[in-house]
Scaffold this motif. Sequence first.
Motif, PDB file in Angstrom:
ATOM      1  N   VAL A  91       0.882  -1.179   0.000  1.00  0.00           N
ATOM      2  CA  VAL A  91       0.000   0.000   0.000  1.00  0.00           C
ATOM      3  C   VAL A  91       0.913   1.220   0.000  1.00  0.00           C
ATOM      4  N   HIS A  92       0.596   2.198  -0.841  1.00  0.00           N
ATOM      5  CA  HIS A  92       1.486   3.345  -1.006  1.00  0.00           C
ATOM      6  C   HIS A  92       0.948   4.552  -0.260  1.00  0.00           C
ATOM      7  N   PHE A  93       1.635   4.927   0.817  1.00  0.00           N
ATOM      8  CA  PHE A  93       1.200   6.101   1.581  1.00  0.00           C
ATOM      9  C   PHE A  93       2.043   7.314   1.194  1.00  0.00           C
ATOM     10  N   ILE A  94       1.361   8.379   0.782  1.00  0.00           N
ATOM     11  CA  ILE A  94       2.036   9.643   0.461  1.00  0.00           C
ATOM     12  C   ILE A  94       1.210  10.768   1.076  1.00  0.00           C
ATOM     13  N   ALA A  95       1.816  11.484   2.029  1.00  0.00           N
ATOM     14  CA  ALA A  95       1.073  12.534   2.732  1.00  0.00           C
ATOM     15  C   ALA A  95       0.944  13.775   1.844  1.00  0.00           C
ATOM     16  N   GLY A  96      -0.140  14.534   2.070  1.00  0.00           N
ATOM     17  CA  GLY A  96      -0.368  15.730   1.256  1.00  0.00           C
ATOM     18  C   GLY A  96      -1.113  16.806   2.028  1.00  0.00           C
ATOM     19  N   HIS A  97      -1.034  18.024   1.501  1.00  0.00           N
ATOM     20  CA  HIS A  97      -1.737  19.143   2.139  1.00  0.00           C
ATOM     21  C   HIS A  97      -2.106  20.195   1.098  1.00  0.00           C
ATOM     22  N   PRO A  98      -3.397  20.290   0.751  1.00  0.00           N
ATOM     23  CA  PRO A  98      -3.804  21.364  -0.166  1.00  0.00           C
ATOM     24  C   PRO A  98      -3.799  22.697   0.595  1.00  0.00           C
ATOM     25  N   ILE A  99      -3.082  23.677   0.042  1.00  0.00           N
ATOM     26  CA  ILE A  99      -3.024  24.987   0.719  1.00  0.00           C
ATOM     27  C   ILE A  99      -4.215  25.798   0.210  1.00  0.00           C
ATOM     28  N   ALA A 100      -5.363  25.376   0.616  1.00  0.00           N
ATOM     29  CA  ALA A 100      -6.605  26.021   0.171  1.00  0.00           C
ATOM     30  C   ALA A 100      -7.644  25.735   1.230  1.00  0.00           C
ATOM     31  N   GLY A 101      -8.445  26.704   1.550  1.00  0.00           N
ATOM     32  CA  GLY A 101      -9.473  26.451   2.548  1.00  0.00           C
ATOM     33  C   GLY A 101     -10.298  27.695   2.788  1.00  0.00           C
ATOM     34  N   THR A 102     -11.262  27.547   3.627  1.00  0.00           N
ATOM     35  CA  THR A 102     -12.060  28.687   4.072  1.00  0.00           C
ATOM     36  C   THR A 102     -12.289  28.475   5.566  1.00  0.00           C
ATOM     37  N   GLU A 103     -12.996  29.390   6.194  1.00  0.00           N
ATOM     38  CA  GLU A 103     -13.291  29.224   7.617  1.00  0.00           C
ATOM     39  C   GLU A 103     -14.557  28.391   7.826  1.00  0.00           C
ATOM     40  N   GLN A 104     -15.140  27.863   6.733  1.00  0.00           N
ATOM     41  CA  GLN A 104     -16.358  27.053   6.851  1.00  0.00           C
ATOM     42  C   GLN A 104     -16.012  25.586   7.082  1.00  0.00           C
ATOM     43  N   SER A 105     -16.938  24.841   7.659  1.00  0.00           N
ATOM     44  CA  SER A 105     -16.726  23.401   7.865  1.00  0.00           C
ATOM     45  C   SER A 105     -17.942  22.629   7.360  1.00  0.00           C
ATOM     46  N   GLY A 106     -17.759  21.322   7.259  1.00  0.00           N
ATOM     47  CA  GLY A 106     -18.882  20.437   6.964  1.00  0.00           C
ATOM     48  C   GLY A 106     -19.093  20.203   5.481  1.00  0.00           C
ATOM     49  N   PRO A 107     -19.930  19.187   5.144  1.00  0.00           N
ATOM     50  CA  PRO A 107     -20.106  18.774   3.749  1.00  0.00           C
ATOM     51  C   PRO A 107     -20.763  19.831   2.866  1.00  0.00           C
ATOM     52  N   ASP A 108     -21.538  20.735   3.464  1.00  0.00           N
ATOM     53  CA  ASP A 108     -22.182  21.788   2.647  1.00  0.00           C
ATOM     54  C   ASP A 108     -21.199  22.872   2.235  1.00  0.00           C
TER      55      ASP A 108
END
Length: 318
Positions: A124-141
């Motif tokens: 199994v190939h594990f490669i960590a990642g982090h998208p430098i993108a986001g907002t202050e909102q949470s949740g599936p909506d």
Amino acid sequence: MASGDSETKPMFKRLALIGIGLIGSSISHAARRAGLVGEIVCSALTPEERERAEVLGLVTKAYADPVEAVRGADLVILCTPVGAFKTVAEAIGPHLEKGAIVSDVGSVKGAAMRDIAPSMPDGVHFIAGHPIAGTEQSGPDAGFAELFDGRWCILTPGPDADPAALAKLETFWRKLGSNVELMTPEHHDMVLAITSHVPHLIAYNIVNTAAHLERVTDSEVIKFSAAGFRDFTRIAASDPVMWRDVFLNNKEAVLEMLGRFSEDLVALQRAIRFGDGPTLEKTFANARAIRRGIIQAGQDTAQPDFGRNAARTGKGSA
Ligand code: NAP
């Protein structure tokens, strides 16, 4: 940048998202937009969130147990707060498909490597990642397909990472709309400490300092909130659990950067106390030049915004 491309053959047959909040749901939207996956499933803690994920069409099935979600998945992405990584990895490890790629989107990469890698079975190939993108909102909506467009995604492959799996994950993120850069987890955590983690801490702190002022009422803080303070309140609205885990897991780098920040703050404090205008002006001019550099690099626009548009442009938080 990815665009609607239904002709593209899916890169993965089954994508399992462990956690379907802002980042998980945005991956679902962006992967669908680019036709990257055959099927998307997820696991989420609460029944409300699982129902929402299915109603919104983010996934064909939302499971309570992450083990169910990873069965038959050739791509698994952990999209929970960093503090849940160890428990999730230990649970799913024995049930992962041989040849599957496992990644994460956590904001601290040293902790992701420490907590996920030991539970990954051979093949199994594990490669960590982090998208430098986001907002202050949470949740599936909160998710939207454009969140990653033109933003960076940092991958932190270990020394033994499989080159083919790494290339495939890199392509996946590019097709989600991101630019991709590789670095070590240690370097990532140092860079993000100053560009993201310490700024969030300052925002949380300044908003609370204002709230604790005895001679300024809460209603005055809200009524007269000027642009600077309003921007801080937007950042300080970010998810408390996510940010608790960031600080608990990137302790050394954050403390190092906070030390430097405090020294520079004291220098400014002295300049104000002793009426040293040239130092203040030079410091502010340097900062303004950095803002111009960010705009020239396409990571923000020059439009005055006061925090009003940031939530839909992915410029909020990471
Ligand atoms: P979010 O909107 O709060 O979503 C978190 C998801 O994880 C939810 O589905 C939640 O389920 C689930 N979850 C929470 N605790 C869990 C646990 N102990 N076990 C299993 N699942 C759990 O968070 P997000 O903003 O998408 O962030 C997710 C990850 O992305 C974090 O690691 C964060 O560091 C990283 N990240 C965030 C941003 C950002 O700006 N927000 C940007 C880049 C990377 P319930 O809601 O049902 O509890």
